[in-house]
Design an enzyme around this catalytic site. Structure first.
Site, short mmCIF file in Angstrom:
data_model
loop_
_atom_site.label_atom_id
_atom_site.label_comp_id
_atom_site.label_asym_id
_atom_site.label_seq_id
_atom_site.Cartn_x
_atom_site.Cartn_y
_atom_site.Cartn_z
N LYS A 115 -15.27 3.44 -105.38
CA LYS A 115 -14.11 2.55 -105.39
C LYS A 115 -13.64 2.21 -103.98
O LYS A 115 -13.19 1.09 -103.73
CB LYS A 115 -12.95 3.17 -106.17
CG LYS A 115 -13.28 3.27 -107.64
CD LYS A 115 -12.10 2.98 -108.52
CE LYS A 115 -12.62 2.75 -109.91
NZ LYS A 115 -11.69 2.37 -110.88
N LYS A 197 -22.09 0.30 -114.13
CA LYS A 197 -21.35 0.64 -115.35
C LYS A 197 -20.51 -0.55 -115.80
O LYS A 197 -19.95 -1.27 -114.96
CB LYS A 197 -20.44 1.82 -115.00
CG LYS A 197 -19.52 2.28 -116.08
CD LYS A 197 -18.59 3.38 -115.57
CE LYS A 197 -17.30 2.80 -115.02
NZ LYS A 197 -16.09 3.30 -115.63
N LYS A 200 -13.79 -2.34 -116.44
CA LYS A 200 -12.68 -3.27 -116.65
C LYS A 200 -12.09 -3.75 -115.34
O LYS A 200 -11.30 -4.69 -115.32
CB LYS A 200 -11.61 -2.64 -117.55
CG LYS A 200 -10.94 -1.39 -117.00
CD LYS A 200 -9.77 -1.04 -117.91
CE LYS A 200 -9.60 0.43 -118.17
NZ LYS A 200 -9.41 1.27 -116.98
P1 ATP Z 1 -12.64 1.15 -114.32
O1 ATP Z 1 -11.52 0.20 -114.54
O2 ATP Z 1 -12.80 1.56 -112.93
O3 ATP Z 1 -13.91 0.73 -114.98
P2 ATP Z 1 -12.66 3.08 -116.31
O4 ATP Z 1 -12.62 2.06 -117.38
O5 ATP Z 1 -13.89 3.86 -116.09
O6 ATP Z 1 -12.14 2.45 -115.00
P3 ATP Z 1 -10.74 4.48 -117.78
O7 ATP Z 1 -10.18 3.26 -118.29
O8 ATP Z 1 -9.70 5.47 -117.51
O9 ATP Z 1 -11.54 4.17 -116.50
O10 ATP Z 1 -11.86 5.05 -118.75
C1 ATP Z 1 -11.50 5.64 -119.95
C2 ATP Z 1 -12.65 6.33 -120.61
O11 ATP Z 1 -13.67 5.41 -120.96
C3 ATP Z 1 -13.30 7.39 -119.72
O12 ATP Z 1 -13.62 8.49 -120.53
C4 ATP Z 1 -14.54 6.70 -119.23
O13 ATP Z 1 -15.56 7.62 -118.91
C5 ATP Z 1 -14.92 5.85 -120.43
N1 ATP Z 1 -15.69 4.67 -120.00
C6 ATP Z 1 -15.25 3.68 -119.20
N2 ATP Z 1 -16.23 2.78 -119.00
C7 ATP Z 1 -17.31 3.22 -119.70
C8 ATP Z 1 -18.65 2.73 -119.88
N3 ATP Z 1 -19.05 1.62 -119.30
N4 ATP Z 1 -19.47 3.43 -120.68
C9 ATP Z 1 -19.07 4.57 -121.29
N5 ATP Z 1 -17.84 5.09 -121.15
C10 ATP Z 1 -16.96 4.44 -120.37
#
Ligand code: ATP
Ligand code: LTN
Length: 329
Positions: A115, A197, A200
Site C-alpha cells: 500500500k 488481488k 475495492k
Molecule cells: P482493499 O480495499 O485494500 O482491497 P480489502 O478489501 O482487502 O482492502 P477488507 O475490506 O478489510 O480489505 O477485507 C475484508 C476481508 O475480505 C478480509 O478477510 C480479506 O482477506 C477478504 N478479501 C478482500 N479481498 C479479497 C479477495 N480478492 N479475495 C479473497 N478474499 C478477499
C-alpha cells in the site's frame, strides 16, 4: 459436547464490497454463525488510515451492515458492530503499540509495503501500525478463530505473536487465536490484472464485481475481463491466470467442480464462456440484492446500536483486566 468457539472478523468500509469479499470471507462467516459465537465488525477506524471522504465513510458503514444481513449474517445469532463505537479497541491498540509489538514486526508486513509503495515516508503512521489495531480488535473478545482471506494471514500471525508476548510479560491475559483461510477462493484476482488481488481500493471499477452492481454492469465487466493469450478454458494458474481466476469464480458461485467445467467448456470460446459466467454471477447477485433493498438505514442503525451494547460489555471487561495487569488501574 463441543464448546462454542468465538469467531471474530471484520471488513473496512473503504470502498464497494465485491465478490472477493464474499468468496474469501463472508461465505465462511455465514456457515460459522450456526455453531459458534460470531462477532463481525465494520472496522471504520481502519478505513481512515488512507485518504477518505467523511460522508462516504458513514454511508459505506451502513451499506456494509445491510450487506452482511442481506447475505445471511443473522443479527439475532451474531454480533454486528462498528469498531469506532467501542473505544476499548483504540485504547488496547495503544497498549499494544507499547507492549507486544515492535517496529521490526510492522516493517515486515507485506500489505503495508504494497500500500505504501515507494512513499513509505509519506503515508500516515496509522497505515503503518494498522495491524496493531487489528490485533486489539481480535484479542479483546477472547477470539478462537479469525476467518479471513489469504492476504490477512500475516496480520493474524502477528496478532498471535502480540498475544504470546503480552502473556509472557504480564501473565495469561489473552487467548491466542487461530487463523482460518479457505483452501479455495482465499484470493480472488482482479478482472483487469490476474496477477493482482481483486481490490475495492482499485480505481478501475472494471477490476471487480461489486456486490451491489446491477446485472448489466456485472455482465459488461465480465465481458471486459482480460483473457489469456491463445485459446482453451483450462485451470492452469501459472500459464493461464486470467481464465483460471474466472473458472474459480464460476466454480464457486455456480457450485461446480473446476474439472467438470473444463470438460463442459472444452470446445467453447472465451466469449461464450464469459456469457455463461455472467449468468451465474448475476443469479448470485440477485439472490441478496432484493433483500438488501428492503433493509432501511434506520434498521441497520438499530442493529449496530444493539451490537454495540453487546460487544462493548465484552470488550470493556477485557480492557479492565489489561489495565489492571499493566498497572494503570
Ligand atoms: P482493499 O480495499 O485494500 O482491497 P480489502 O478489501 O482487502 O482492502 P477488507 O475490506 O478489510 O480489505 O477485507 C475484508 C476481508 O475480505 C478480509 O478477510 C480479506 O482477506 C477478504 N478479501 C478482500 N479481498 C479479497 C479477495 N480478492 N479475495 C479473497 N478474499 C478477499
Ligand atoms: N485488516 C483487515 C480488516 C480487519 C480485520 C480485523 C479482519 C480489521 N480488524 C479483525 C479480521 C479481524 C482487512 O481485511 N484489511
Amino acid at each position: 459436547m463441543n464448546k462454542k468457539k468465538i469467531i471474530f472478523s471484520g471488513i473496512q468500509p473503504s470502498g464497494e464490497l465485491h465478490i472477493g469479499h464474499y468468496i474469501g470471507a463472508i461465505e465462511q462467516w455465514i456457515k460459522l454463525q450456526n455453531e459458534n459465537n460470531c462477532i463481525f465488525s465494520i472496522v471504520d477506524y481502519h478505513a481512515i488510515t488512507v485518504n477518505h471522504d467523511p460522508e462516504l465513510l458513514k454511508k459505506r458503514s451502513l451499506e456494509i451492515c445491510k450487506l452482511y444481513i442481506a447475505m445471511g449474517i443473522d443479527p439475532e445469532k451474531s454480533i454486528i458492530f462498528k469498531q469506532s463505537d467501542i473505544s476499548a479497541h483504540t485504547e488496547l491498540s495503544w497498549i499494544f503499540n507499547c507492549k507486544g509489538c515492535y517496529m521490526s514486526d510492522l516493517k515486515k508486513m507485506t500489505q503495508f509495503k504494497d500500500k505504501a509503495g515507494d512513499k513509505q515516508e509519506l503515508v500516515s503512521v496509522g497505515l503503518f501500525n494498522y495491524p496493531v489495531l487489528m490485533a486489539a480488535d481480535i484479542l479483546l473478545y477472547d477470539t478462537d478463530i479469525v476467518p479471513v482471506g489469504e492476504d490477512q494471514k500475516q496480520h493474524v500471525e502477528l496478532t498471535r505473536d502480540i498475544a504470546k508476548r503480552f502473556n509472557h510479560q504480564f501473565g495469561q491475559t489473552f487467548k491466542v487465536p487461530e487463523v482460518m483461510v479457505k483452501k479455495e477462493g482465499a484470493r480472488v484476482m482482479s478482472l483487469s490484472d490476474p496477477y493482482k488481488k481483486m481490490s475495492k481500493s482499485e480505481a478501475n471499477k472494471n477490476s471487480y464485481i461489486a456486490l451491489l452492481d446491477a446485472p448489466d454492469v456485472a455482465r459488461k465487466k465480465i465481458k471486459k475481463a482480460v483473457s489469456d493469450s491463445g485459446s482453451g478454458i483450462y485451470y492452469l494458474p501459472d500459464e493461464k491466470p486470467a481464465i483460471s481466476n474466472l473458472l474459480s469464480i464460476y466454480a464457486f458461485l455456480g457450485n461446480r467442480e473446476i474439472k467438470r467445467l473444463e470438460k463442459d467448456y472444452k470446445d467453447v470460446g472465451y466469449g461464450d464462456f464469459k456469457n455463461d459466467l455472467a449468468d451465474i454471477v448475476i443469479k448470485f447477485l440477485e439472490k441478496f440484492q432484493d433483500k438488501y433493498s428492503q433493509i432501511s438505514d434506520s434498521q441497520a442503525e438499530e442493529i449496530l446500536e444493539k451490537g454495540k451494547e453487546k460487544a462493548k460489555a465484552i470488550a470493556e471487561k477485557k480492557l479492565e483486566e489489561v489495565k489492571r495487569v499493566i498497572g494503570v488501574k
